[in-house]
Design a protein around this motif. Structure first.
Motif, PDB file in Angstrom:
ATOM      1  N   ASP B  94     -95.670  17.391 -32.138  1.00 32.98           N
ATOM      2  CA  ASP B  94     -95.649  17.614 -30.688  1.00 32.98           C
ATOM      3  C   ASP B  94     -97.024  17.976 -30.133  1.00 32.98           C
ATOM      4  O   ASP B  94     -97.162  18.321 -28.969  1.00 32.98           O
ATOM      5  CB  ASP B  94     -94.647  18.725 -30.354  1.00 32.98           C
ATOM      6  CG  ASP B  94     -95.020  20.047 -30.987  1.00 32.98           C
ATOM      7  OD1 ASP B  94     -96.025  20.087 -31.733  1.00 32.98           O
ATOM      8  OD2 ASP B  94     -94.319  21.052 -30.751  1.00 32.98           O
ATOM      9  N   THR B 112     -87.329  21.823 -39.766  1.00 34.94           N
ATOM     10  CA  THR B 112     -87.601  21.269 -38.443  1.00 34.94           C
ATOM     11  C   THR B 112     -86.336  20.613 -37.908  1.00 34.94           C
ATOM     12  O   THR B 112     -85.554  20.027 -38.665  1.00 34.94           O
ATOM     13  CB  THR B 112     -88.762  20.254 -38.502  1.00 34.94           C
ATOM     14  OG1 THR B 112     -89.002  19.764 -37.204  1.00 34.94           O
ATOM     15  CG2 THR B 112     -88.469  19.098 -39.421  1.00 34.94           C
ATOM     16  N   SER B 113     -86.128  20.784 -36.613  1.00 32.50           N
ATOM     17  CA  SER B 113     -84.973  20.151 -35.966  1.00 32.50           C
ATOM     18  C   SER B 113     -85.354  19.945 -34.505  1.00 32.50           C
ATOM     19  O   SER B 113     -86.469  20.263 -34.093  1.00 32.50           O
ATOM     20  CB  SER B 113     -83.743  21.054 -36.078  1.00 32.50           C
ATOM     21  OG  SER B 113     -83.947  22.212 -35.295  1.00 32.50           O
ATOM     22  N   ASP B 114     -84.414  19.448 -33.710  1.00 34.59           N
ATOM     23  CA  ASP B 114     -84.709  19.233 -32.293  1.00 34.59           C
ATOM     24  C   ASP B 114     -84.906  20.555 -31.564  1.00 34.59           C
ATOM     25  O   ASP B 114     -85.502  20.600 -30.495  1.00 34.59           O
ATOM     26  CB  ASP B 114     -83.559  18.456 -31.636  1.00 34.59           C
ATOM     27  CG  ASP B 114     -83.512  17.014 -32.150  1.00 34.59           C
ATOM     28  OD1 ASP B 114     -84.551  16.567 -32.691  1.00 34.59           O
ATOM     29  OD2 ASP B 114     -82.463  16.369 -32.027  1.00 34.59           O
ATOM     30  N   THR B 115     -84.364  21.631 -32.111  1.00 33.68           N
ATOM     31  CA  THR B 115     -84.439  22.901 -31.399  1.00 33.68           C
ATOM     32  C   THR B 115     -85.389  23.901 -32.029  1.00 33.68           C
ATOM     33  O   THR B 115     -85.712  24.916 -31.427  1.00 33.68           O
ATOM     34  CB  THR B 115     -83.040  23.560 -31.353  1.00 33.68           C
ATOM     35  OG1 THR B 115     -82.576  23.687 -32.701  1.00 33.68           O
ATOM     36  CG2 THR B 115     -82.062  22.744 -30.542  1.00 33.68           C
ATOM     37  N   GLU B 116     -85.835  23.639 -33.237  1.00 34.30           N
ATOM     38  CA  GLU B 116     -86.641  24.658 -33.913  1.00 34.30           C
ATOM     39  C   GLU B 116     -87.574  24.035 -34.946  1.00 34.30           C
ATOM     40  O   GLU B 116     -87.219  23.089 -35.639  1.00 34.30           O
ATOM     41  CB  GLU B 116     -85.699  25.651 -34.615  1.00 34.30           C
ATOM     42  CG  GLU B 116     -86.379  26.903 -35.079  1.00 34.30           C
ATOM     43  CD  GLU B 116     -85.389  27.871 -35.723  1.00 34.30           C
ATOM     44  OE1 GLU B 116     -85.261  28.988 -35.215  1.00 34.30           O
ATOM     45  OE2 GLU B 116     -84.772  27.510 -36.748  1.00 34.30           O
ATOM     46  N   ASN B 133     -92.751  23.903 -25.069  1.00 35.13           N
ATOM     47  CA  ASN B 133     -91.570  23.040 -25.154  1.00 35.13           C
ATOM     48  C   ASN B 133     -90.330  23.934 -25.133  1.00 35.13           C
ATOM     49  O   ASN B 133     -89.917  24.456 -26.156  1.00 35.13           O
ATOM     50  CB  ASN B 133     -91.617  22.218 -26.457  1.00 35.13           C
ATOM     51  CG  ASN B 133     -90.430  21.277 -26.559  1.00 35.13           C
ATOM     52  OD1 ASN B 133     -89.548  21.269 -25.682  1.00 35.13           O
ATOM     53  ND2 ASN B 133     -90.392  20.504 -27.622  1.00 35.13           N
ATOM     54  N   ARG B 136     -87.552  23.536 -27.677  1.00 35.66           N
ATOM     55  CA  ARG B 136     -87.764  23.658 -29.116  1.00 35.66           C
ATOM     56  C   ARG B 136     -88.617  24.880 -29.413  1.00 35.66           C
ATOM     57  O   ARG B 136     -89.720  25.030 -28.893  1.00 35.66           O
ATOM     58  CB  ARG B 136     -88.491  22.412 -29.623  1.00 35.66           C
ATOM     59  CG  ARG B 136     -88.508  22.301 -31.116  1.00 35.66           C
ATOM     60  CD  ARG B 136     -89.409  21.172 -31.470  1.00 35.66           C
ATOM     61  NE  ARG B 136     -89.125  20.683 -32.797  1.00 35.66           N
ATOM     62  CZ  ARG B 136     -89.992  20.020 -33.528  1.00 35.66           C
ATOM     63  NH1 ARG B 136     -91.172  19.736 -33.046  1.00 35.66           N
ATOM     64  NH2 ARG B 136     -89.688  19.604 -34.724  1.00 35.66           N
TER      65      ARG B 136
END
Lengths: 192, 368
Positions: B94, B112-116, B133, B136
């Motif tokens: 990002d 790692t994920s879409d939120t964290e 962001n 995230r």
């Protein structure tokens, strides 16, 4: 898709450290040795990483790193701009890697050496990533040394064309020409 | 066409630990010494070798290259992301970055994920510059400390289970097993906080006693050392020696700053702390070896040099520096007037390394 594949990270050479050489003129022998040790302590990991990426073979890294710092030792006293030391070491590393790769390619063409398989350096790489890297290095093994090095500097080191020109000691247009050639060759080899 | 994922390229690095570094440094010095000794013969030999190589190539006898050294059998796991040298930058997908501020700093990507996105500062000091962001969360774990952030720039310095957090922009939440706090711009501290001292005289060098100024000075010291401005870096540690609470990497940097700013006695203090307080650290043998060289060449104390070289052998009996340390110990003892002890070491050296690079010099030493 694996964790590592979805979260790209990139080690860059941004923020290169500056080094002030000390003791020149006072006690040449001890000063040079001291400086070499310091330069080595600060930059050997970087040189080793560049060497590993260019050669794709961990077993040759020690030899190449030693050669780079031996040559650096002879040139340290003449270095006018200490802040340029990292780039200078990288140039030596690239030059010596090209020579090694030329010799390796010649031996391969004469059937005296097998194409070395890329060696695993990090157990955290997934089997898919390992396979991807091995495939790339197997393809690169058939490249002329200069094209291979430029391709790696561009696509693995992520260097700019100007920086590649400095590292390979050639003009930007030569870099562009070699990159175009390397990329076309890569496509051909991969599609074959 | 293969497009390398940066997650993959960042891992294309050899394992380059202190032991491998030391081993290669020794080989470089040997090769340099060998070149100095054999220079008169070098040209003739290289002409001969080139001719033979060309003949060998012509007749298809060129031997396959055998490197002088390969990877060791030690199985230290290589971290997911290992910035090996100061100022190595790790860039996330990002656009967020983590810049190593100390040598040997190690950062691992945990999840790692879409939120964290969770990274672990395993050792050393990092500056994180996180792209905002809201969807995230960027999380840094350092020992018992967890730093949560939505968009900011901050520095995390790991020291065992504790960590220093200094915010340069934005705001972060810092949590540890029994507590939490929020830090905003210019806020900083060590976490988990240490209990209040019983008296004002307690533990003067405790990291808990550091104020914001000390924290800033320490970061400034790291950056000056990284840039090679050893005089300015040494001025900081001379003014505030309590900044160095004692991890081996800190002490090594302090020793470098002292040594290279022409303060060998002060360098001795830092190097001795490494050998005493961190004898099992991989830097300890190199610290003892450097100590010996300082005593021998800069301070003119051969007896102390001999003790330091002896310590190299004790700290790493099978290490890369042992042969050199043994030879130098013998030379130091001879200079200190301890002829019999020197002779015993020379005999031990010649028995162990009959064709060692220092064997000739040592033979002359005892036959003198």
């Amino acid at each position: 898709m694996t964790l590592a594949m979805t979260e790209p990270t990139r080690a860059t050479s941004a923020g290169r450290p500056h080094l002030h050489l000390v003791g020149h003129g006072a006690a040449p022998e001890s000063a040079t040795r001291l400086d070499l040790t310091t330069v080595y302590r600060l930059h050997s990991a970087y040189v080793a990483t560049v060497a590993f990426r260019l050669l794709g073979n961990d077993a040759e890294v020690d030899d190449l790193v030693q050669e780079v710092f031996i040559e650096a030792h002879h040139g340290l006293a003449q270095l006018l701009d200490p802040s340029a030391i990292r780039g200078w070491l990288a140039r030596i590393c690239v030059r010596k890697s090209v020579r090694r790769l030329r010799r390796r390619r010649l031996r391969q063409m004469l059937g005296l050496q097998d194409v070395p398989e890329w060696q695993k350096a990090d157990p955290s790489l997934t089997p898919e990533q390992m396979s991807e890297v091995k495939r790339a290095y197997r393809t690169l093994a058939r490249f002329p040394a200069e094209e291979r090095v430029i391709w790696i500097l561009r696509h693995i080191e992520g260097e700019s064309l100007d920086e590649i020109g400095r590292l390979c000691e050639c003009s930007k247009s030569t870099v562009q020409r070699r990159i175009r050639s390397a990329e076309a060759r890569f496509d051909r080899e991969v599609c074959r | 066409m293969i497009e390398f994922d940066p997650a993959v390229t960042s891992r294309l690095a050899p394992r380059w630990d202190a032991e491998r570094m030391a081993r290669n440094l020794v080989r470089i010095e040997r090769r340099l010494e060998h070149k100095r000794i054999s220079r008169p013969w070098a040209i003739a030999f290289s002409v001969l070798a080139t001719s033979m190589a060309l003949l060998g190539l012509f007749f298809g006898l060129w031997p396959a290259h055998t490197p002088s050294s390969g990877p060791t059998s030690r199985t230290t796991p290589v971290p997911a992301v290992t910035p090996h040298a100061p100022a190595t930058e790790t860039r996330f997908g990002d656009g967020s970055t983590a810049t190593a501020l100390t040598q040997g700093a190690v950062l691992e990507l945990r999840t790692t994920s879409d939120t964290e996105l969770v990274v672990v500062a395993k050792s050393g000091s990092f500056r994180f510059d996180v792209v905002p962001n809201p969807a995230r969360q960027f999380v840094v774990e350092a020992g018992d400390v967890t730093v949560r952030v939505l968009g900011t720039r901050f520095v995390v310095t790991r020291q065992d289970a504790r960590a220093e957090v200094r915010v340069e922009r934005g705001r972060v939440e810092v949590t540890w097993p029994n507590g939490r706090t929020e830090l905003s711009v210019d806020g900083s501290g060590w976490f988990p906080p240490l209990p209040e001292p019983a008296s004002s005289a307690a533990e003067p060098v405790s990291s808990a006693a550091r104020g914001p100024l000390a924290v800033n000075e320490r970061t400034q010291f790291i950056e000056l050392t990284r840039k090679g401005d050893y005089q300015a870096a040494y001025a900081i540690i001379d003014r505030a020696p309590q900044l160095f609470v004692g991890c081996a990497e800190d002490l090594m940097m302090a020793a470098d700053a002292a040594r290279l700013s022409n303060h060998p006695r002060q360098a001795v203090g830092y190097l001795q702390r490494i050998t005493k307080e961190h004898p099992s650290d991989s830097r300890a043998p190199l610290a003892a070896f450097t100590l010996g060289r300082i005593f021998m060449s800069q301070l003119g104390q051969p007896a102390a040099a001999a003790r330091a070289f002896a310590q190299v052998r004790q700290l790493a009996p099978a290490g890369a520096l042992v042969e050199d340390a043994l030879a130098r110990e013998a030379e130091a003892l001879e200079q200190a007037g301890q002829h019999q002890a020197a002779q015993r070491l020379v005999e031990a050296y010649l028995k162990q390394y009959p064709t060692g690079r220092r064997s000739e010099r040592l033979r002359q030493l005892v036959n003198h």
